[in-house]
Design a protein around this motif. Structure first.
Motif, PDB file in Angstrom:
ATOM      1  N   GLN A   1       0.850  -1.189   0.000  1.00  0.00           N
ATOM      2  CA  GLN A   1       0.000   0.000   0.000  1.00  0.00           C
ATOM      3  C   GLN A   1       0.885   1.238   0.000  1.00  0.00           C
ATOM      4  O   GLN A   1       1.903   1.276   0.687  1.00  0.00           O
ATOM      5  CB  GLN A   1      -0.927   0.002   1.210  1.00  0.00           C
ATOM      6  CG  GLN A   1      -1.938  -1.132   1.155  1.00  0.00           C
ATOM      7  CD  GLN A   1      -2.911  -1.102   2.310  1.00  0.00           C
ATOM      8  OE1 GLN A   1      -2.494  -1.118   3.453  1.00  0.00           O
ATOM      9  NE2 GLN A   1      -4.188  -1.056   1.995  1.00  0.00           N
ATOM     10  N   SER A   2       0.455   2.231  -0.794  1.00  0.00           N
ATOM     11  CA  SER A   2       1.188   3.488  -0.888  1.00  0.00           C
ATOM     12  C   SER A   2       0.199   4.613  -1.150  1.00  0.00           C
ATOM     13  O   SER A   2      -0.765   4.424  -1.894  1.00  0.00           O
ATOM     14  CB  SER A   2       2.201   3.416  -2.034  1.00  0.00           C
ATOM     15  OG  SER A   2       2.833   4.659  -2.219  1.00  0.00           O
ATOM     16  N   PRO A   3       0.420   5.784  -0.563  1.00  0.00           N
ATOM     17  CA  PRO A   3      -0.477   6.907  -0.843  1.00  0.00           C
ATOM     18  C   PRO A   3      -0.271   7.499  -2.238  1.00  0.00           C
ATOM     19  O   PRO A   3      -1.068   8.321  -2.683  1.00  0.00           O
ATOM     20  CB  PRO A   3      -0.122   7.917   0.249  1.00  0.00           C
ATOM     21  CG  PRO A   3       1.290   7.598   0.617  1.00  0.00           C
ATOM     22  CD  PRO A   3       1.422   6.107   0.438  1.00  0.00           C
ATOM     23  N   THR A   4       0.759   7.074  -2.951  1.00  0.00           N
ATOM     24  CA  THR A   4       1.017   7.605  -4.286  1.00  0.00           C
ATOM     25  C   THR A   4      -0.104   7.195  -5.241  1.00  0.00           C
ATOM     26  O   THR A   4      -0.771   6.177  -5.030  1.00  0.00           O
ATOM     27  CB  THR A   4       2.391   7.139  -4.810  1.00  0.00           C
ATOM     28  OG1 THR A   4       2.690   7.865  -5.992  1.00  0.00           O
ATOM     29  CG2 THR A   4       2.405   5.659  -5.120  1.00  0.00           C
ATOM     30  N   THR A   5      -0.314   7.955  -6.287  1.00  0.00           N
ATOM     31  CA  THR A   5      -1.402   7.662  -7.222  1.00  0.00           C
ATOM     32  C   THR A   5      -0.927   7.044  -8.530  1.00  0.00           C
ATOM     33  O   THR A   5      -1.735   6.750  -9.396  1.00  0.00           O
ATOM     34  CB  THR A   5      -2.182   8.955  -7.535  1.00  0.00           C
ATOM     35  OG1 THR A   5      -1.247   9.937  -8.013  1.00  0.00           O
ATOM     36  CG2 THR A   5      -2.903   9.463  -6.307  1.00  0.00           C
ATOM     37  N   GLY A   6       0.362   6.837  -8.674  1.00  0.00           N
ATOM     38  CA  GLY A   6       0.902   6.259  -9.905  1.00  0.00           C
ATOM     39  C   GLY A   6       1.162   4.779  -9.753  1.00  0.00           C
ATOM     40  O   GLY A   6       0.289   3.941  -9.969  1.00  0.00           O
ATOM     41  N   TRP A   7       2.366   4.428  -9.356  1.00  0.00           N
ATOM     42  CA  TRP A   7       2.750   3.030  -9.168  1.00  0.00           C
ATOM     43  C   TRP A   7       3.569   2.883  -7.900  1.00  0.00           C
ATOM     44  O   TRP A   7       4.133   3.852  -7.392  1.00  0.00           O
ATOM     45  CB  TRP A   7       3.533   2.497 -10.374  1.00  0.00           C
ATOM     46  CG  TRP A   7       4.845   3.213 -10.625  1.00  0.00           C
ATOM     47  CD1 TRP A   7       5.047   4.277 -11.460  1.00  0.00           C
ATOM     48  CD2 TRP A   7       6.115   2.925 -10.025  1.00  0.00           C
ATOM     49  NE1 TRP A   7       6.367   4.676 -11.403  1.00  0.00           N
ATOM     50  CE2 TRP A   7       7.049   3.848 -10.537  1.00  0.00           C
ATOM     51  CE3 TRP A   7       6.566   1.978  -9.115  1.00  0.00           C
ATOM     52  CZ2 TRP A   7       8.385   3.863 -10.178  1.00  0.00           C
ATOM     53  CZ3 TRP A   7       7.913   1.981  -8.744  1.00  0.00           C
ATOM     54  CH2 TRP A   7       8.801   2.917  -9.281  1.00  0.00           C
ATOM     55  N   ALA A   8       3.627   1.664  -7.385  1.00  0.00           N
ATOM     56  CA  ALA A   8       4.480   1.338  -6.243  1.00  0.00           C
ATOM     57  C   ALA A   8       5.020  -0.063  -6.474  1.00  0.00           C
ATOM     58  O   ALA A   8       4.377  -0.889  -7.131  1.00  0.00           O
ATOM     59  CB  ALA A   8       3.697   1.398  -4.931  1.00  0.00           C
ATOM     60  N   GLY A   9       6.195  -0.336  -5.946  1.00  0.00           N
ATOM     61  CA  GLY A   9       6.771  -1.657  -6.128  1.00  0.00           C
ATOM     62  C   GLY A   9       7.784  -2.004  -5.062  1.00  0.00           C
ATOM     63  O   GLY A   9       8.312  -1.122  -4.380  1.00  0.00           O
ATOM     64  N   ILE A  10       8.020  -3.318  -4.915  1.00  0.00           N
ATOM     65  CA  ILE A  10       9.034  -3.801  -3.970  1.00  0.00           C
ATOM     66  C   ILE A  10       9.911  -4.840  -4.651  1.00  0.00           C
ATOM     67  O   ILE A  10       9.455  -5.596  -5.503  1.00  0.00           O
ATOM     68  CB  ILE A  10       8.425  -4.405  -2.691  1.00  0.00           C
ATOM     69  CG1 ILE A  10       7.540  -5.608  -3.013  1.00  0.00           C
ATOM     70  CG2 ILE A  10       7.676  -3.371  -1.897  1.00  0.00           C
ATOM     71  CD1 ILE A  10       7.195  -6.445  -1.793  1.00  0.00           C
ATOM     72  N   ALA A  11      11.177  -4.844  -4.269  1.00  0.00           N
ATOM     73  CA  ALA A  11      12.122  -5.874  -4.690  1.00  0.00           C
ATOM     74  C   ALA A  11      12.445  -6.678  -3.435  1.00  0.00           C
ATOM     75  O   ALA A  11      12.999  -6.140  -2.474  1.00  0.00           O
ATOM     76  CB  ALA A  11      13.374  -5.255  -5.288  1.00  0.00           C
ATOM     77  N   ILE A  12      12.070  -7.934  -3.430  1.00  0.00           N
ATOM     78  CA  ILE A  12      12.196  -8.778  -2.241  1.00  0.00           C
ATOM     79  C   ILE A  12      13.591  -9.397  -2.180  1.00  0.00           C
ATOM     80  O   ILE A  12      14.050 -10.013  -3.141  1.00  0.00           O
ATOM     81  CB  ILE A  12      11.108  -9.874  -2.252  1.00  0.00           C
ATOM     82  CG1 ILE A  12       9.727  -9.211  -2.261  1.00  0.00           C
ATOM     83  CG2 ILE A  12      11.268 -10.809  -1.065  1.00  0.00           C
ATOM     84  CD1 ILE A  12       8.589 -10.154  -2.529  1.00  0.00           C
ATOM     85  N   GLY A  13      14.241  -9.187  -1.050  1.00  0.00           N
ATOM     86  CA  GLY A  13      15.578  -9.735  -0.858  1.00  0.00           C
ATOM     87  C   GLY A  13      16.683  -8.846  -1.393  1.00  0.00           C
ATOM     88  O   GLY A  13      17.843  -9.242  -1.408  1.00  0.00           O
ATOM     89  N   ALA A  14      16.351  -7.652  -1.821  1.00  0.00           N
ATOM     90  CA  ALA A  14      17.347  -6.721  -2.365  1.00  0.00           C
ATOM     91  C   ALA A  14      17.719  -5.692  -1.309  1.00  0.00           C
ATOM     92  O   ALA A  14      16.897  -5.301  -0.489  1.00  0.00           O
ATOM     93  CB  ALA A  14      16.794  -6.013  -3.596  1.00  0.00           C
ATOM     94  N   THR A  15      18.965  -5.254  -1.351  1.00  0.00           N
ATOM     95  CA  THR A  15      19.429  -4.234  -0.413  1.00  0.00           C
ATOM     96  C   THR A  15      19.693  -2.898  -1.100  1.00  0.00           C
ATOM     97  O   THR A  15      19.807  -1.883  -0.443  1.00  0.00           O
ATOM     98  CB  THR A  15      20.708  -4.694   0.303  1.00  0.00           C
ATOM     99  OG1 THR A  15      21.697  -5.024  -0.678  1.00  0.00           O
ATOM    100  CG2 THR A  15      20.429  -5.910   1.177  1.00  0.00           C
ATOM    101  N   HIS A  16      19.811  -2.890  -2.423  1.00  0.00           N
ATOM    102  CA  HIS A  16      20.033  -1.670  -3.194  1.00  0.00           C
ATOM    103  C   HIS A  16      19.739  -1.945  -4.664  1.00  0.00           C
ATOM    104  O   HIS A  16      19.623  -3.097  -5.074  1.00  0.00           O
ATOM    105  CB  HIS A  16      21.458  -1.141  -3.004  1.00  0.00           C
ATOM    106  CG  HIS A  16      22.503  -2.199  -3.159  1.00  0.00           C
ATOM    107  ND1 HIS A  16      22.920  -2.645  -4.391  1.00  0.00           N
ATOM    108  CD2 HIS A  16      23.184  -2.916  -2.241  1.00  0.00           C
ATOM    109  CE1 HIS A  16      23.843  -3.597  -4.216  1.00  0.00           C
ATOM    110  NE2 HIS A  16      24.008  -3.777  -2.931  1.00  0.00           N
ATOM    111  N   MET A  17      19.639  -0.889  -5.440  1.00  0.00           N
ATOM    112  CA  MET A  17      19.299  -1.035  -6.865  1.00  0.00           C
ATOM    113  C   MET A  17      20.340  -1.815  -7.650  1.00  0.00           C
ATOM    114  O   MET A  17      20.055  -2.342  -8.706  1.00  0.00           O
ATOM    115  CB  MET A  17      19.090   0.339  -7.515  1.00  0.00           C
ATOM    116  CG  MET A  17      17.720   0.926  -7.285  1.00  0.00           C
ATOM    117  SD  MET A  17      16.370  -0.100  -7.908  1.00  0.00           S
ATOM    118  CE  MET A  17      16.651  -0.061  -9.661  1.00  0.00           C
TER     119      MET A  17
END
Length: 164
Positions: free
Chosen positions: A49-65
């Protein structure tokens, strides 16, 4: 005296009866993630859940891009529909599309912002804690009806740790 520990351990491994639960939000409340057992063996229910109105995402098990091969789940609204795109982190670039993911209904979902839920392999959450990175933007993807759509650079980002 007979010990039930081995029997219970086997039961836990073969069912979702011992699946783990966790919930956390970013410090600025830009994203909240909940993981809980599902009715589907070997799968966990993940809610973002995110208050943003565009997109939101998660990378599971990642510590940085710069992490690679971490599964990424990105969601957005397309009218009344929810689009969820599964991708794979490949460093500091647009994560390549892998597949569309079926959305799971969220009771009492927030009426504004982005809220989506999906099933993910429980094996992604097997430790006592799992690090995740997240991103969000107020701008929708270029083709909102398509889960393979390119999407704009995140306006908000950070990391969270799910504690089980």
């Amino acid at each position: 005296m007979r010990s039930w520990t081995p029997t219970l351990l086997i039961f836990c491994l073969l069912s979702s009866a011992c699946a783990q639960s966790a919930q956390t939000c970013s410090d600025d409340q830009s994203v909240c993630v909940r993981v809980e057992p599902s009715q589907t063996p070997g799968q966990s229910l993940v809610t973002v859940q995110s208050p943003t109105t565009g997109w939101a995402g998660i990378a599971i098990g990642a510590t940085h891009m710069s992490s690679t091969n971490a599964p990424v789940y990105i969601g957005w609204h397309n009218g009344e529909d929810i689009v969820i795109s599964k991708r794979q982190l490949k460093g500091k670039r647009m994560p390549p599309f892998e597949s569309a993911i079926e959305s799971v209904s969220i009771p009492n979902a927030a009426s504004s912002g982005v809220s989506f839920a999906f099933l993910a392999p429980s094996s992604l959450f097997s430790g006592s804690s799992v690090k995740c990175i997240w991103g969000a933007s107020a701008v929708l993807p270029q083709e909102p009806a398509s889960p393979s759509s390119a999407f704009p650079f995140h306006q908000h980002r950070g990391s969270i740790t799910l504690q089980f």
